[in-house]
Design a protein around this motif. Structure first.
Motif: not given
Length: 268
Positions: A167-174
């Motif tokens: 769930x935290x890795x949906x954002x490419x920056x993360x």
């Protein structure tokens, strides 16, 4: 009892200070300890009850008491271990709603649990951090950046375990942050800054052996470049980490050509 009813019961009992003892007995009874698997569903339901801007001082004090229980008071594989295991995750849920002074305490409790001698408490730290990161990834990043220069193997393992949370890795920056931090950890290992042969290193290595593939799957260009960098080392421990990640189905099935390319590099 279905999860919705269970959750409602938890809410009622959390809001009635006089029922905290009853709640404690319920959690102890539902812990599944001693045994190989704690009751993760009960722990999650308890933690979810704290995802609220209404947490009484009595409820907060309960989390403080439980999360601070040392091994002598909550031994490994004892039902009493379930109390700090649940409390730390609940702190993670509450982080977003807590005042700054309580947020700082929550981060300090998570940091302490990263180095706990009890493996379930180390898992609870990663799970609590995931709850924080889902709500406020910048808080997670700030914590890790402030710790990483002096972090030991158990803390580094907590970093990658916490970040390997879809769930935290949906954002490419993360994802890119997770890869960058992982590369820094691998650089330390390659440079001999991490002591081999210790139990702490074994735990870190186990974490790296699966977490990297989670990051690489979501940013294959950057991820495979990182794996290739460490694939050509003569360090057998480093090769084991790379090989283990290449063998994960999430990479082997979706990126077979990249996996084969790096495997050839390792065998050259």
């Amino acid at each position: 009892m279905n999860s919705k009813v269970t959750k409602n019961i938890f809410y009622e009992e959390l809001q009635e200070a006089g029922q905290f003892k009853q709640l404690e007995q319920r959690l102890l009874g539902e812990s599944n300890l001693p045994g190989p698997r704690a009751n993760l569903g009960a722990a999650s339901t308890f933690a979810d009850a704290f995802a609220s801007d209404w947490v009484s001082d009595d409820a907060w004090n309960l989390l403080m008491e439980w999360s601070g229980k040392p091994e002598s008071a909550a031994p490994t594989d004892d039902p009493r271990e379930f109390l700090p295991f649940c409390a730390l995750q609940a702190m993670g849920s509450y982080y977003r709603y807590a005042e700054p002074s309580r947020q700082q305490i929550i981060l300090e409790r998570c940091q302490a649990a990263m180095n706990d001698s009890r493996w379930r408490m180390r898992e609870a730290a990663a799970m609590a951090l995931q709850r924080i990161g889902e709500q406020d990834f910048s808080a997670l990043r700030s914590l890790f950046d402030g710790m990483k220069d002096a972090a030991g193997p158990l803390e580094q393992r907590a970093f990658v375990a916490a970040l390997a949370h879809p769930p935290m890795l949906k954002d490419s920056a993360n994802v890119l942050y997770a890869l960058e931090l992982s590369e820094e950890i691998l650089d330390e290992i390659a440079a001999g800054q991490t002591r081999y042969g210790t139990e702490d290193f074994r735990i870190l290595s186990k974490g790296l052996e699966y977490a990297l593939s989670v990051f690489v799957e979501r940013a294959p260009e950057h991820g495979f470049r990182m794996l290739a960098k460490f694939a050509v080392t003569d360090d057998k421990r480093m090769q084991k980490i790379v090989k283990s990640n290449l063998g994960k189905a999430r990479l082997a099935k979706k990126f077979s050509q990249d996996v084969e390319r790096i495997q050839l590099m390792m065998n050259a």
